[in-house]
Design a protein around this motif. Structure first.
Motif, PDB file in Angstrom:
ATOM      1  N   MET A 169     -30.290  16.952 -81.770  1.00  0.00           N
ATOM      2  CA  MET A 169     -30.998  17.929 -81.994  1.00  0.00           C
ATOM      3  C   MET A 169     -30.776  19.082 -80.678  1.00  0.00           C
ATOM      4  N   SER A 226     -33.059  22.218 -86.192  1.00  0.00           N
ATOM      5  CA  SER A 226     -32.935  20.893 -85.070  1.00  0.00           C
ATOM      6  C   SER A 226     -33.633  19.543 -85.536  1.00  0.00           C
ATOM      7  N   THR A 235     -27.296  20.876 -81.900  1.00  0.00           N
ATOM      8  CA  THR A 235     -27.726  21.479 -83.322  1.00  0.00           C
ATOM      9  C   THR A 235     -28.638  22.745 -82.963  1.00  0.00           C
ATOM     10  N   ALA A 236     -29.361  22.826 -81.778  1.00  0.00           N
ATOM     11  CA  ALA A 236     -30.261  24.215 -81.463  1.00  0.00           C
ATOM     12  C   ALA A 236     -28.998  25.011 -80.586  1.00  0.00           C
ATOM     13  N   CYS A 257     -36.981  17.352 -76.355  1.00  0.00           N
ATOM     14  CA  CYS A 257     -35.976  16.267 -76.202  1.00  0.00           C
ATOM     15  C   CYS A 257     -36.079  15.981 -74.594  1.00  0.00           C
ATOM     16  N   THR A 315     -34.639  27.317 -79.050  1.00  0.00           N
ATOM     17  CA  THR A 315     -33.825  26.528 -78.567  1.00  0.00           C
ATOM     18  C   THR A 315     -34.369  26.120 -77.248  1.00  0.00           C
ATOM     19  N   VAL A 357     -36.937  23.188 -78.399  1.00  0.00           N
ATOM     20  CA  VAL A 357     -36.284  21.959 -78.669  1.00  0.00           C
ATOM     21  C   VAL A 357     -35.942  21.292 -77.552  1.00  0.00           C
TER      22      VAL A 357
END
Length: 108
Positions: A41, A23, A44-45, A104, A97, A100
């Protein structure tokens, strides 16, 4: 018992690292491509979660064969151990996950 715990720990951190590392690199790449890094990100995670589990347990077919062959032969202990490794790898991927998502959170 020590070997079991060290394999479980490695499975956890491999899955965690695949999600977080992938990520982060996707975020860096999206900056170079002038795309929004947070959305890249996060997506992708989510996409890497299942592949992180597969990478952590050492492939997609072999762990399933271990489970199947041991259950057919009546040996439940190795099958339960393999299922536990998969569950621990899932926990590592899920925590990656969530990390991330936390990173974010403020940048959307």
């Amino acid at each position: 018992m020590n070997v079991i715990l060290s394999k479980a720990g490695l499975d956890f951190f491999i899955a965690f690292g695949v999600v977080v590392g992938g990520s982060m690199l996707a975020g860096i790449g999206s900056v170079f491509l002038l795309l929004p890094p947070t959305s890249m990100m996060l997506s992708t995670a989510g996409n890497l979660k299942i592949w992180a589990i597969v990478a952590a347990v050492g492939g997609s077919i072999d762990p399933m064969r271990v489970i199947e062959s041991n259950i057919v032969e009546g040996h439940l202990s190795p099958a339960v151990l393999q299922i536990a490794y998969i569950a621990i790898a899932f926990l590592g991927a899920h925590m990656g996950t969530e990390l991330v998502k936390l990173i974010c959170k403020g940048a959307a």
